[in-house]
Write a protein that holds these residues in place. Sequence first.
Motif, PDB file in Angstrom:
ATOM      1  N   TYR A 279     -73.358 -27.861   8.210  1.00 43.85           N
ATOM      2  CA  TYR A 279     -74.710 -28.352   7.961  1.00 43.85           C
ATOM      3  C   TYR A 279     -74.925 -29.786   8.453  1.00 43.85           C
ATOM      4  N   LEU A 280     -73.943 -30.644   8.298  1.00 43.10           N
ATOM      5  CA  LEU A 280     -74.099 -31.989   8.847  1.00 43.10           C
ATOM      6  C   LEU A 280     -74.153 -31.950  10.374  1.00 43.10           C
ATOM      7  N   LEU A 282     -75.141 -29.523  12.200  1.00 42.01           N
ATOM      8  CA  LEU A 282     -76.412 -28.885  12.539  1.00 42.01           C
ATOM      9  C   LEU A 282     -77.556 -29.887  12.444  1.00 42.01           C
ATOM     10  N   ASP A 283     -77.527 -30.729  11.416  1.00 41.11           N
ATOM     11  CA  ASP A 283     -78.563 -31.747  11.270  1.00 41.11           C
ATOM     12  C   ASP A 283     -78.491 -32.766  12.413  1.00 41.11           C
ATOM     13  N   GLN A 286     -79.997 -31.008  15.410  1.00 41.48           N
ATOM     14  CA  GLN A 286     -81.443 -30.795  15.300  1.00 41.48           C
ATOM     15  C   GLN A 286     -82.225 -32.100  15.220  1.00 41.48           C
ATOM     16  N   ASN A 287     -81.587 -33.156  14.703  1.00 39.17           N
ATOM     17  CA  ASN A 287     -82.264 -34.450  14.540  1.00 39.17           C
ATOM     18  C   ASN A 287     -81.388 -35.575  15.089  1.00 39.17           C
ATOM     19  N   LYS A 290     -81.960 -39.427  14.369  1.00 35.36           N
ATOM     20  CA  LYS A 290     -81.655 -39.848  13.003  1.00 35.36           C
ATOM     21  C   LYS A 290     -80.262 -40.455  12.912  1.00 35.36           C
ATOM     22  N   TYR A 291     -79.378 -40.058  13.830  1.00 34.08           N
ATOM     23  CA  TYR A 291     -77.987 -40.511  13.820  1.00 34.08           C
ATOM     24  C   TYR A 291     -77.650 -41.414  14.997  1.00 34.08           C
TER      25      TYR A 291
END
Length: 351
Positions: A279-280, A282-283, A286-287, A290-291
């Motif tokens: 999930y991390l 994937l985030d 997808q974003n 943000k990172y």
Amino acid sequence: MQPFFLHNLFSFLLLLFLLLLHFRCNGSSIVPAVIVFGDSVVDTGNNNNLQTIFKVNYPPYGQDFSGGQPTGRFSNGKVPSDFFVEELGVKEVLPPYLGPNLHIEDLLTGVNFASGGGGYDPLTSELASVISLEGQIELFKEYIEKVKTMAGEDAANTILSKALFILATGSNDVTNTYFKNPLRKYHYDFDSYTGLLVDSASSFLQNLYNLGARRIGIFGVPPIGCLPSQRTLEGGTLRECAQKYNELAVLFNNKLSMEINYLNLNLPFARMVYIDAYYLPLDIIQNPTKYGFDISNIGCCGTGTIEVAFLCKFTCTNVSEYVFWDSFHFTQNAYKILVDDFLNKNMNLLT
């Protein structure tokens, strides 16, 4: 006189190091050593001398590693194995156990047994001609005997009980063995194949425990369908995430997490933790902004759509903007985010 001098010098250095080890185990450091098993996500060079295509001891791999040298790490720089020892203050990088330049003190502060291309399914390592998990366990047994001979059984037991063990594998089982091998797809559906993988993981973890390991972090499988290579091969003309790959990864991760909970309940001194690698990431994919990234659907290497290993002939000029280094592996900046997240959330495992 020279042999006598060298013998005493070695004895003095060993005593000094054992004193340092005692301080690290009882003083300011909570982890005296880090020991890693798995595949290319964490391999730091064990494959270099194997007869396999799954090795990257050549440019452009390692272009951002110290000295810009390719070491066998499947990234532009450091991989999770290195960030674990760096962030915990153990040492700067984690050497491969089969590396030609392995030093005595490296054994006492941790080594790496991972082999790129391997997996939980024994067929995965066999097809790739790399070191299986069973083979990695055998090397680990050899390592334990070396530490006992060098530092004594008490010191070896201290290292084993207080070291952080990391296991990271499973991606090759999904991409290379299950979906690309008709024998596995014919004999196993999703449920039975993930059951096979979890049984293998459980057996490996119990073997580690029986050999003295206590604090173990186990990575789940990432959103494998969203890796650039799988987007290209299975994502259609729009290169979308391959959902069947992700479904298999999620099913395996759920079963693995439950099995880890079961082992913790049934092995009295075990402190095993499931590490989210789905999930991390994937985030992040997808974003990416943000990172701190800009590009997450292709890798920095070549066209970024399919290249990996020997197909990587040239790279982008702005690797810091990329989540992926090649079509299968993250950049060192993305790997650091994953390790930092785990350590921030699981310090209770280490104290």
